[in-house]
Each structure stands twice: as structure tokens, then as C-alpha cells.
Design an enzyme around this catalytic site. Structure first.
Site, short mmCIF file in Angstrom:
data_model
loop_
_atom_site.label_atom_id
_atom_site.label_comp_id
_atom_site.label_asym_id
_atom_site.label_seq_id
_atom_site.Cartn_x
_atom_site.Cartn_y
_atom_site.Cartn_z
N HIS A 340 0.83 -1.22 0.00
CA HIS A 340 0.00 0.00 0.00
C HIS A 340 0.86 1.26 0.00
O HIS A 340 2.06 1.22 0.35
CB HIS A 340 -0.97 0.02 1.18
CG HIS A 340 -0.33 0.16 2.53
ND1 HIS A 340 0.07 1.37 3.05
CD2 HIS A 340 -0.03 -0.77 3.47
CE1 HIS A 340 0.57 1.19 4.26
NE2 HIS A 340 0.53 -0.11 4.53
N CYS A 358 3.54 -4.50 6.52
CA CYS A 358 3.14 -4.29 5.12
C CYS A 358 4.34 -3.90 4.25
O CYS A 358 5.42 -3.59 4.75
CB CYS A 358 2.08 -3.19 5.04
SG CYS A 358 0.50 -3.67 5.80
#
Length: 411
Positions: A340, A358
């Protein structure tokens, strides 16, 4: 794994279909259980010399076809029953099965094993007639017929569903996912696999693997070939699945594999390399999980895409949890790891890990990736403190093909 099983008479012998017709066995072709003899002993005539110069009498011939199973007038027969017959000349023997209206049922004939199999499950509670015809050739002829009635429609059924649907286009790392509404007993899983066929164009080797008693995946030996066509069929209608349960229906899916789009991330260099159809098209900096919340090393695939969302961990961690708006999120694990955009870490990307696990990229690179990826595109992360746990996402390609095949019940 080795699973012992009790052989069942209805077991389907192969995942692929074998073309052919149906053969039946009944007796002599005249509805009688005793042999039907042809010809007889002709008494020889003398030649006037007083000696018996008789020619040998012709050998009697026996009708050579018969229906072995289902037994004549059997009731309660499973809807996917096989028709077994005998014949001394199977190449010249034909089999037909007709329903109560006299319409012929489509099926495939295995002349080597002398078995006819219906193309799909027969209708429940219906009477069928089997006729086996042997072409007269060197005495190897005859006709046999028999009837049987299928079982009543079962009340206990297992539904089968596919995660993918007709016409979808997916990435080269996408597994085929089949789910069942009830756990399939281990002793029945080989039968289920034989009735699930996958056809890829161009042809590619692959195998089913059981993720759980209610879920089975199919993956090729390596990533799917770019721009492949994939068709798969699950034939479980009427198939016994244990404890009085039967498969509810069949299903088919016809889908497309897209271009090859593969992402590789190195913790050592803090860079992501993007290849499309084998060629590097972009290298971009990333920031992975910090030491306390490391990213997983392994091969994952994009499972879900959300252009705008909110990450909220306050429910599971009221003290250290956070609630943050996120752009261009692409889920790669069930535990919450995503690719992301993270504009707040752009100064750290390419240099140090600061995320909660992430793969952080810049806002611009997040938008660039998001516009090009699709479900099933693979990403491999290497060099982190934690290994990817099998089942934490669609991790089918996270193991070698030899390890994957151990999840199949076909040995």
C-alpha cells in the site's frame, strides 16, 4: 500421505473421460440364464463301403455378452453407477442405455475394462434399460438386456462452489479454489479428485491439494503461462460423499490467465523489482515491517484490492492499535499484510523498515502498481525475520511442487 480405503463399486476410475458406448451382460441374449446353443450333431452318411466316414459335428457357439452390474431389476442404484458387462469380442460390442421414455443416455465406454459410465448423473428414481449387442463374428455375438432403477433423490447433500467464475481474468499465481459445504471424509477425497478435471491451453502440469476438509486448490507446477486458457469441471452430482451424503450438482468454469506480472521484494536492498512478461519494467524503493512487526518472507499473491480504505487495529490492540486511512491497498495475507501507499514513510523507503508488516511504497508508486495489478499476481518477499506461514493467504506457490503434490490424495 497414505490413506487406506475401502474400494467402492461406484468408484470412478480416472479424472479424464474415456469416450465410448455401453455394454451389458445378461446371459445368452434370450432372457434365459441357461446357455443358448446353436447348430447340432448331423449324422454322417455312409459311402457304401460299410465304414462310418462321418464329418465332425460343428462346435456349438455361445452368446458371449452379458450385463454384470447393476444386477437385473436392481433398485436404489446410485445415480453415477457404472455399467459393467462381459464380451469375448469387446471391439465389436455396443452398449446403449435408455431411460423410461426410450431416450438414449449419453455415456463413455471403456472397452478394455468393459465398463460404461454416464456422462452425468442419472435422474433419481428412474428406471433404465441397458442393452448390449455383440456383432456376430466367428460365433462371438448375441444380445443381452437388463433394467435397473436409480435411488430416490437424497435429502443429505453437499454443495460445491468455485471462488472463480466464467470469463474472469486472473494473474499467473492464481490457484483454482473449490469449496464444499461439508467436510469431505479422507477416504472419499481421491474419488472427488478423480472427478475434478483441469484443462489448460497450452497444456501445463499441475495438481490438486487439500487445504482443509472443506477446501481444495489446484496449482500448476510453476506459475501459469501468460495468456493461457483454463477450463475446469467438477462432476459431483449424485456422488456418494460419506455418511449418507451425496454431491448436489456439477459445475464448470472457463477463465483466462492474464499477462505475467511478478513482483519481487528484497529486504536486503529494500527494493521491489517488477517484471512484466519476463522483462523488468520498474524498480522502486520499499519499507518493510520493523523488527517487532516483521513482514513475512515467502511467495504470496494479490487477493483483494481497495483503492481507499481504513486500517483499524484498535479492536485487537486497544493500547497500541491504530486507525489510519490507506490508499491503494492490496491484500497479500489473511493476517493483514498489504502492499500500500504510505506517504508518511517515503523518506524511509529504500533505507529502513518502519511498517507494521506491510510493503510500504510511495503514493505515486502505490497508484502505479494499483493500476497494473490484478487478483492472482504474485509477490515474493525475501530476507525478513519471519517466514510466511502456510495458509496465511493463498500460499500455494510458497512450497515446492513436490511438497504441494503431497496434499493430493491421488498417489
Amino acid at each position: 500421505m497414505n490413506i487406506s480405503r475401502v474400494r467402492r463399486p461406484w468408484r470412478i476410475a480416472a479424472a479424464g473421460l474415456i469416450a465410448g458406448a455401453v455394454l451389458l451382460s445378461s446371459g445368452c441374449g434370450h432372457g434365459d440364464k441357461s446357455p443358448s446353443w446353436q447348430g447340432g450333431a448331423d449324422q454322417a452318411q455312409g459311402d457304401g463301403t460299410g465304414t462310418d466316414d462321418a464329418s465332425p459335428s460343428p462346435s456349438p457357439t455361445l452368446s458371449t455378452v452379458a450385463v454384470v452390474s447393476p444386477a437385473a431389476d436392481a433398485t436404489g442404484v446410485t445415480a453415477i453407477t457404472e455399467i459393467k458387462y462381459t464380451s469375448e469380442d469387446p471391439e465389436n460390442t455396443s452398449v446403449t442405455v435408455t431411460d423410461a421414455s426410450g431416450d438414449e443416455v449419453k455415456g463413455t465406454l471403456d472397452k478394455d475394462d468393459k465398463v460404461w459410465r454416464p456422462e452425468k448423473a442419472l435422474a433419481y428414481g428412474t428406471k433404465y434399460t441397458v442393452t448390449v449387442n455383440g456383432t456376430a463374428s466367428e460365433g462371438k455375438g448375441g444380445t443381452a438386456s437388463s433394467t435397473f432403477t436409480t435411488m430416490a433423490k437424497p435429502s443429505k447433500i453437499v454443495r460445491v462452489t468455485s471462488f472463480l467464475g466464467d470469463g474472469q481474468k486472473v494473474g499467473v499465481g492464481m490457484p483454482l479454489i473449490i469449496k464444499f459445504s461439508r467436510a469431505i471424509p479422507a477416504s472419499y477425497r481421491d474419488d472427488v479428485e478423480r472427478r475434478m478435471t483441469v484443462t489448460a491451453t497450452p497444456a501445463q502440469e499441475g495438481s490438486w491439494g487439500w487445504i482443509s476438509p472443506t477446501e481444495v486448490h489446484y496449482r500448476p507446477k510453476v506459475f501459469w503461462k501468460a495468456n493461457s486458457k483454463v477450463f475446469y469441471k467438477v462432476r459431483l452430482a449424485g456422488v456418494p460423499l460419506g455418511s449418507g451424503y451425496y454431491g448436489k450438482s456439477d459445475l464448470t468454469v472457463d477463465l483466462n490467465i492474464a499477462r505475467s506480472f511478478v513482483m519481487t521484494v528484497s529486504n536486503k536492498t529494500k527494493q521491489m523489482t517488477v517484471k512484466q512478461d519476463g522483462k523488468v519494467i520498474k524498480t522502486l524503493p520499499v519499507s518493510l515491517g520493523k523488527a517487532s512487526t516483521p513482514s513475512s518472507s515467502g511467495t504470496m499473491v494479490v487477493m483483494e484490492k481497495m483503492k481507499h480504505t481504513v486500517f483499524d487495529t484498535t479492536d485487537t490492540d486497544p493500547v497500541n492499535g491504530y486507525k489510519t486511512p490507506i490508499d491503494f491497498a492490496q491484500r497479500i495475507t489473511w493476517s493483514g499484510q498489504f502492499i500500500h501507499a504510505a506517504p508518511w514513510s517515503e523518506g524511509k523507503q529504500g533505507r529502513v523498515n518502519v511498517s507494521h508488516g506491510c510493503v510500504n511504497v510511495s503514493e505515486a508508486m502505490g497508484a502505479w502498481l494499483f493500476s497494473r495489478t490484478m487478483m492472482g499476481d504474485p509477490i515474493t518477499v525475501s530476507g525478513t525475520e519471519e517466514k510466511l506461514k502456510q495458509g496465511n493467504g493463498w500460499t500455494d506457490f510458497n512450497v515446492s511442487y513436490s511438497e504441494w503434490k503431497k496434499l493430493s490424495y491421488l498417489k
